[in-house]
Design an enzyme around this catalytic site. Structure first.
Site, PDB file in Angstrom:
ATOM      1  N   GLU A  79       0.902  -1.306  -0.143  1.00  0.00           N
ATOM      2  CA  GLU A  79       0.041   0.150  -0.104  1.00  0.00           C
ATOM      3  C   GLU A  79       0.851   1.122  -0.063  1.00  0.00           C
ATOM      4  O   GLU A  79       1.621   1.281   0.824  1.00  0.00           O
ATOM      5  CB  GLU A  79      -0.794  -0.106   1.190  1.00  0.00           C
ATOM      6  CG  GLU A  79      -1.684   1.258   1.273  1.00  0.00           C
ATOM      7  CD  GLU A  79      -2.409   1.636   2.693  1.00  0.00           C
ATOM      8  OE1 GLU A  79      -2.739   0.500   3.492  1.00  0.00           O
ATOM      9  OE2 GLU A  79      -2.562   2.685   3.115  1.00  0.00           O
ATOM     10  N   LYS A 111     -11.022  -2.155   6.982  1.00  0.00           N
ATOM     11  CA  LYS A 111      -9.900  -1.717   7.694  1.00  0.00           C
ATOM     12  C   LYS A 111     -10.135  -1.389   8.935  1.00  0.00           C
ATOM     13  O   LYS A 111     -11.044  -0.253   8.851  1.00  0.00           O
ATOM     14  CB  LYS A 111      -8.876  -0.608   6.802  1.00  0.00           C
ATOM     15  CG  LYS A 111      -8.066   0.021   7.585  1.00  0.00           C
ATOM     16  CD  LYS A 111      -7.173   0.926   6.615  1.00  0.00           C
ATOM     17  CE  LYS A 111      -6.469   2.116   7.467  1.00  0.00           C
ATOM     18  NZ  LYS A 111      -5.498   2.796   6.640  1.00  0.00           N
ATOM     19  N   ARG A 148       0.307  10.546   0.325  1.00  0.00           N
ATOM     20  CA  ARG A 148       0.701  11.380   1.178  1.00  0.00           C
ATOM     21  C   ARG A 148       1.787  12.355   0.791  1.00  0.00           C
ATOM     22  O   ARG A 148       2.427  13.012   1.614  1.00  0.00           O
ATOM     23  CB  ARG A 148       1.038  10.772   2.742  1.00  0.00           C
ATOM     24  CG  ARG A 148      -0.372  10.194   3.102  1.00  0.00           C
ATOM     25  CD  ARG A 148      -0.072   9.826   4.470  1.00  0.00           C
ATOM     26  NE  ARG A 148      -0.808   8.738   5.096  1.00  0.00           N
ATOM     27  CZ  ARG A 148      -0.648   7.997   6.113  1.00  0.00           C
ATOM     28  NH1 ARG A 148       0.304   8.264   6.888  1.00  0.00           N
ATOM     29  NH2 ARG A 148      -1.536   7.017   6.219  1.00  0.00           N
TER      30      ARG A 148
HETATM   31  C1  3PG Z   1      -0.944   5.166   8.802  1.00  0.00           C
HETATM   32  O1  3PG Z   1      -1.572   5.686   9.179  1.00  0.00           O
HETATM   33  O2  3PG Z   1       0.371   5.302   8.329  1.00  0.00           O
HETATM   34  C2  3PG Z   1      -0.910   3.633   8.809  1.00  0.00           C
HETATM   35  O3  3PG Z   1      -2.095   3.180   9.468  1.00  0.00           O
HETATM   36  C3  3PG Z   1       0.235   2.770   9.119  1.00  0.00           C
HETATM   37  O4  3PG Z   1       0.318   3.265  10.724  1.00  0.00           O
HETATM   38  P1  3PG Z   1       1.649   2.608  11.563  1.00  0.00           P
HETATM   39  O5  3PG Z   1       2.726   3.401  11.067  1.00  0.00           O
HETATM   40  O6  3PG Z   1       1.254   2.764  12.800  1.00  0.00           O
HETATM   41  O7  3PG Z   1       1.781   1.145  10.980  1.00  0.00           O
END
Ligand code: 3PG
Length: 214
Positions: free
Chosen positions: A47, A134, A51
């Site tokens: 994924e 999710k 961002r």
């Molecule tokens: C995010 O918001 O980047 C994802 O949910 C991943 O979260 P994490 O860095 O806590 O694994």
């Protein structure tokens, strides 16, 4: 694409490995070797979060990696859906769900893994046909006990908990009957990516790929 078809597609993806790496790509030059290391370590489903300015190009690059299945995360708007699809994303992930976003993914034939944080949100998505969701943000929402509790009255929804999931707590999530796989960023630490330490990332991926599942 119907929500039912999207859910079937995402269930199949979630069954390919215990972890979907959540990736924030800052430098496009790192995209392909990062994907290669993760796939080589046994994590084929990736994924890429929308961002960073290079996120869509990163999806394009990673989509070339043999054995990889690349999706777009942080989908918020119909425009994000169009851009993700055009970049070659095979699936989408969103932190929550809005009717506009759901409709856009259904219209674009992009299987969406929609985010839910509460029973009502999970029920609303289930009403529309989304049986794979999710759970986000997993740890902040009560973690394993919360997800287990949601599973008692709503067992027909299965989840990919994401947000605060780590190698330490991942086995507890993966032991739940309503968890298909987890999402997390720990296999691509920023310093390892910056230092192009692909061997370390491949090793982290290998360890995640070996996490036991129920
Ligand atoms: C995010 O918001 O980047 C994802 O949910 C991943 O979260 P994490 O860095 O806590 O694994």
């Amino acid at each position: 694409m119907t929500p039912q078809t999207a859910s079937q597609s995402n269930e199949a993806l979630c069954r390919l490995a215990p972890l979907i790496p959540v990736l924030v790509v800052d430098d496009i030059a790192t995209a392909r070797p990062l994907a290669e290391a993760l796939v080589a370590g046994g994590l084929p489903v990736l994924e890429v979060t929308l961002r960073t300015p290079v996120a869509l190009d990163a999806i394009r690059e990673m989509a070339q990696v043999a054995g990889g299945i690349v999706g777009a995360g942080t989908l918020l708007t119909p425009q994000d859906v169009t851009a993700a699809k055009e970049a070659g994303a095979k699936f989408g992930v969103s932190p929550g769900a809005t009717d506009r976003l759901l409709q856009a993914c259904e219209d674009a034939d992009l299987p969406l893994l929609p985010g839910a944080a509460t029973s009502s949100e999970a029920m609303r998505l289930l009403e529309r046909g989304y049986t794979v969701q999710k759970f986000f943000p997993a740890e902040a929402n009560g973690g394993v006990p919360a997800l287990k509790s949601i599973g008692a009255p709503i067992p027909q929804v299965r989840f990919c908990p994401t947000g605060g999931v780590s190698p330490t707590n991942a086995p507890d999530y993966l032991a739940l009957s309503n968890t298909l796989c987890v999402g997390g960023s720990w296999v691509a630490p920023k310093d390892a990516v910056t230092n192009r330490d692909w061997a370390r990332i491949e090793q982290l991926a290998r360890e995640a790929a070996a996490l036991p599942r129920s």
